[in-house]
Design a protein around this motif. Structure first.
Motif, PDB file in Angstrom:
ATOM      1  N   ILE A  65      -4.752   7.396   5.184  1.00  0.00           N
ATOM      2  CA  ILE A  65      -5.257   6.687   4.007  1.00  0.00           C
ATOM      3  C   ILE A  65      -4.220   5.675   3.532  1.00  0.00           C
ATOM      4  O   ILE A  65      -3.030   5.974   3.472  1.00  0.00           O
ATOM      5  N   SER A  66      -4.697   4.491   3.183  1.00  0.00           N
ATOM      6  CA  SER A  66      -3.868   3.495   2.506  1.00  0.00           C
ATOM      7  C   SER A  66      -4.445   3.302   1.112  1.00  0.00           C
ATOM      8  O   SER A  66      -5.647   3.092   0.957  1.00  0.00           O
ATOM      9  N   LEU A  67      -3.581   3.373   0.102  1.00  0.00           N
ATOM     10  CA  LEU A  67      -4.004   3.252  -1.290  1.00  0.00           C
ATOM     11  C   LEU A  67      -3.391   1.996  -1.898  1.00  0.00           C
ATOM     12  O   LEU A  67      -2.175   1.811  -1.867  1.00  0.00           O
ATOM     13  N   TYR A  68      -4.262   1.143  -2.455  1.00  0.00           N
ATOM     14  CA  TYR A  68      -3.797  -0.052  -3.152  1.00  0.00           C
ATOM     15  C   TYR A  68      -3.967   0.173  -4.645  1.00  0.00           C
ATOM     16  O   TYR A  68      -5.088   0.317  -5.137  1.00  0.00           O
ATOM     17  N   TYR A  69      -2.848   0.235  -5.367  1.00  0.00           N
ATOM     18  CA  TYR A  69      -2.894   0.438  -6.809  1.00  0.00           C
ATOM     19  C   TYR A  69      -3.297  -0.880  -7.478  1.00  0.00           C
ATOM     20  O   TYR A  69      -2.513  -1.808  -7.578  1.00  0.00           O
ATOM     21  N   GLU A  91     -13.450   2.394  -4.394  1.00  0.00           N
ATOM     22  CA  GLU A  91     -12.756   2.030  -5.621  1.00  0.00           C
ATOM     23  C   GLU A  91     -12.931   3.144  -6.646  1.00  0.00           C
ATOM     24  O   GLU A  91     -14.058   3.537  -6.970  1.00  0.00           O
ATOM     25  N   ASP A  92     -11.807   3.688  -7.157  1.00  0.00           N
ATOM     26  CA  ASP A  92     -11.916   4.778  -8.127  1.00  0.00           C
ATOM     27  C   ASP A  92     -12.111   4.225  -9.541  1.00  0.00           C
ATOM     28  O   ASP A  92     -12.196   3.022  -9.750  1.00  0.00           O
ATOM     29  N   PHE A 140       0.831  -1.193   0.000  1.00  0.00           N
ATOM     30  CA  PHE A 140       0.000   0.000   0.000  1.00  0.00           C
ATOM     31  C   PHE A 140       0.873   1.253   0.000  1.00  0.00           C
ATOM     32  O   PHE A 140       1.973   1.266   0.549  1.00  0.00           O
ATOM     33  N   ASN A 183       0.833   4.914   1.566  1.00  0.00           N
ATOM     34  CA  ASN A 183       0.147   5.494   2.716  1.00  0.00           C
ATOM     35  C   ASN A 183       0.271   7.010   2.764  1.00  0.00           C
ATOM     36  O   ASN A 183       1.318   7.575   2.456  1.00  0.00           O
ATOM     37  N   ASN A 216      -8.367   1.448  -8.528  1.00  0.00           N
ATOM     38  CA  ASN A 216      -7.531   1.531  -7.328  1.00  0.00           C
ATOM     39  C   ASN A 216      -8.410   1.578  -6.085  1.00  0.00           C
ATOM     40  O   ASN A 216      -9.474   2.199  -6.087  1.00  0.00           O
ATOM     41  N   TRP A 233      -9.046   2.707  -2.238  1.00  0.00           N
ATOM     42  CA  TRP A 233      -8.687   3.685  -1.214  1.00  0.00           C
ATOM     43  C   TRP A 233      -9.293   3.242   0.115  1.00  0.00           C
ATOM     44  O   TRP A 233     -10.496   2.973   0.191  1.00  0.00           O
TER      45      TRP A 233
END
Length: 708
Positions: free
Chosen positions: A310-314, A296-297, A28, A30, A301, A303
């Protein structure tokens, strides 16, 4: 007998294997929000990611997460919990907050309060074209958007209501403290659904799986499934007994679950799950284990809004990597200082070894350096890239400024000096404009230069004398003992005043973008900045303006030119009076809401600092002596010794005491549920929170709230 036992053991092994979690590591990116809770996300038409937090509205600018302020510089949502959002159209979004329902207009950059500020909203769902369902702490409410009226629903108990989801065209599931209800809009009926459970367990989240015609139910004791067609409830047995706060079905069909114990990703077809948690040894693990929202964008991805960031998973290829060596076809390298994408979608990289231009449409790149023929630029050290109102691109370098000609793909260099020719803009570090006619250049050892763009372009190859030059003098009577922040226009000054709350503001009446009079009006009208002393400078001999400003509440009015000693004297007088007042109130035992803290000794300064660090990270359940040491910069043994000496408490006791005081304050407001307060002060176990609260106040949290 042995054969039967072997068969039983083999079957047991197969059962255990089918329920085992998937061994997989997800990484992730962060973004720490300084201990703020992140409750919800939405994405606008331009692709910008917005988030509602416990400290107002924030946005992701492509590199970092920053708090958003509306156009007038005010921060109406600062300190406000934003729990949920709903899109109205491309530019309008409803925000459900602890202080009512707001309508955010992205086009005009305004935020309007629609309801009473006492309405605390936890859920929001569109019912039809004109009515919105609101889940509040006082029950379900129907909001008529056309009439702007709010109608409480009395057909179900008026208890805290959250969440709300749509099943189909006319039916909704609504959860409150009493249970789950099926609402049919066409018949206007509410049916209570009896959810089986071995123990009382609140419903925390709902997620509709339209493809399979069922609803996932997240409860305090784990995960359940509701079959829409049969009305049957099923418990997902391999899933842990942990509170499921939020859920989302991703594009690949996996169920993402946010809990108090990290992130679970459940594959229903295999009846297996992954589990991701925070690790202090891994910077690419979750930023925090308490997950409030999953989003989910458009690029796929994921969020995650957590208890402290915030943790972002690409989950896609949103990030593209460009190799400098391949772009410039050289192995010389470059320390990159600035990156910019212009209005034509070209990319620019500038650093210590020139400037690179890349056109993705043509897959063409150019490298601009000193003495490189057609592709020359005045200096290799690139400081700043700026695109003005006419879409002209300007480059600030250690050899003046340069303008790019897109037709010829070459740079034109300009040399600028003041009227005395003693200061110049050869080392320009920053460029900006007023969106009309003037450029503003910030130069090392030269100050701020104001340049008329039209005149500048007409003087090709000639030294241009700046229209104005502002220079910060140094010397015996300068402000060298003060920490000075410089704003280049009135609007920026207003923003910085809101951000930094300075001890005193020195402004000029004649400023670009927003003049001094308008800035003072906004400063005095804003509660956060209304008490900051203002000294106004002017070159005009205008008594009317002076009287108007004095009536607005400025502390001093100085005509230019002036002696720096006069300015320093005014500042000293203002600050002495301010500190004298604070000291007087402190001695009388009056609590003063101010950022100014009088500390007479190093011990007081130390304790004030440690307390501030604790309060800023109070919602972090991992805040302990070790983490406090990391955040404060003091060794843990030093913290223990000095805190014990000054307060009589150990560090652990001191942290817990602050948590309890904050909890009592929040419960007394009656704006939050007890479970919310528990998380806000850093507890994740309700039994332990209640035990600590009883030890401190002799009452349970619920009893304390009811007696206030």
């Amino acid at each position: 007998m042995i054969k039967h036992m072997l068969v039983s053991l083999l079957l047991l092994q197969l059962c255990i294997s089918s329920y085992a979690q998937i061994e997989r590591t997800r990484e992730f990116v962060n973004f720490d929000k300084g201990g703020a809770f992140v409750h919800c996300f939405f994405q606008d038409e331009k692709g910008v990611i917005w988030m509602g937090t416990s400290n107002g509205l924030s946005m992701f600018d492509g590199q970092k997460v920053c708090r958003h302020k509306v156009l007038d510089g005010s921060d109406v949502l600062k300190g406000t919990f934003i729990y949920c959002t709903l899109k109205q159209d491309d530019v309008h979004f409803y925000l459900g907050t602890e202080k009512g329902l707001y309508l955010l207009d992205l086009k005009s950059d305004t935020c309007q309060l629609l309801s009473s500020p006492t309405m605390s909203i936890r859920a929001i769902e569109q019912m039809n074209d004109s009515v919105i369902l609101l889940g509040t702490l006082n029950g379900l409410i129907k909001y008529d958007t056309g009439r702007n009226t709010f109608q409480p629903v009395d057909k179900i108990p008026q208890l805290p209501t959250n969440p709300i989801v749509r099943l189909d065209k006319s039916r909704f599931l609504i959860a409150n403290y009493q249970g789950l209800y099926l609402y049919d809009e066409s018949a206007d009926t509410y049916e209570y659904l009896s959810v089986p459970s071995e123990e009382s367990s609140l419903i925390l989240s709902l997620e509709v799986d339209s493809a399979n015609r069922w609803v996932w139910i997240g409860r305090e004791n784990g995960l359940w499934k509701y079959d829409i067609s049969s009305g049957k409830f099923t418990r997902i047995t391999p899933f842990p007994h942990t509170p499921v706060k939020n859920m989302h079905i991703s594009a690949d069909g996996l169920l993402w679950l946010g809990t108090d114990n990290g992130l679970y990703i459940y594959d229903e077809s295999l009846n297996r799950y992954e589990h991701a948690v925070h690790s202090s040894q891994n910077t690419k693990s979750l930023v925090n284990n308490i997950i409030w929202h999953i989003f989910e964008d458009r690029d796929g991805n994921i969020w995650l809004g957590t208890g402290s960031g915030i943790s972002l998973y690409y989950n896609s290829h949103m990030v593209e990597t460009y190799s400098w060596d391949s772009l410039v076809r050289s192995d010389e390298g470059n320390d990159i200082y600035c990156i910019y994408r212009d209005s034509l979608d070209n990319y620019w990289w500038g650093g210590s070894n020139g400037l690179c231009y890349y056109n993705p449409a043509k897959n063409k790149s150019l490298w601009f350096k000193m003495n490189r023929g057609k592709y020359s630029i005045s200096h290799n050290r690139i400081r700043h890239i700026y695109e003005d109102w006419d879409k002209d691109l300007w480059i600030a370098t250690d050899g003046g400024i340069n303008r790019f000609d897109y037709a010829t793909e070459t740079f034109e260099n300009y040399q600028i000096a003041d009227s005395t020719h003693t200061r110049n803009a050869n080392w320009t570090y920053y460029i900006n404009g007023d969106n009309h006619s003037n450029l503003y250049l910030v130069a090392y050892c030269g100050g701020v230069f104001v340049v008329n763009k039209e005149k500048l372009l007409s003087q090709k190859g000639k030294l241009y004398v700046a229209d104005e030059n502002y220079y910060h003098h140094s010397g015996e009577n300068s402000l060298h003992n003060a920490e000075c922040l410089l704003a280049y226009n009135g609007k920026k000054g207003m923003e910085m005043a809101l951000q930094y709350s300075p001890d005193v503001i020195i402004a000029d009446i004649m400023m670009p973008v927003m003049n001094g009079v308008e800035m003072v009006k906004q400063l005095k009208a804003n509660l956060t900045t209304s008490t900051i002393p203002v000294i106004m400078l002017t070159a005009k001999d205008d008594k009317k303006t002076e009287y108007n400003l004095l009536s607005l509440g400025i502390e001093a009015f100085i005509s230019k030119p002036f002696d720096i000693k006069e300015l320093v004297a005014h500042i000293d007088r203002i600050l002495r009076n301010k500190y004298r007042l604070v000291r007087k109130l402190k001695e009388e035992g009056i609590s003063l809401e101010t950022d100014t803290v009088i500390t007479e000794s190093p011990d007081e300064k130390f304790l004030t600092y440690i307390t501030e660090v604790i309060e800023q990270n109070l919602s972090n359940s991992d805040l302990n002596v070790t983490r406090l040491s990391e955040l404060s910069g003091y060794h843990s043994k030093q913290i223990y010794r000095r805190v014990k000496q000054l307060t009589g408490y150990t560090t652990v006791e001191y942290i817990k005491g602050i948590r309890m005081k904050k909890a009592a304050m929040l419960l007394a407001k009656k704006q939050f549920m007890i479970s919310e307060v528990m998380y806000m002060v850093g507890f994740s176990d309700s039994s332990y929170f209640s035990k600590c609260f009883v030890e401190k106040y002799g009452k349970t949290p619920r009893q304390y709230m009811e007696n206030m």
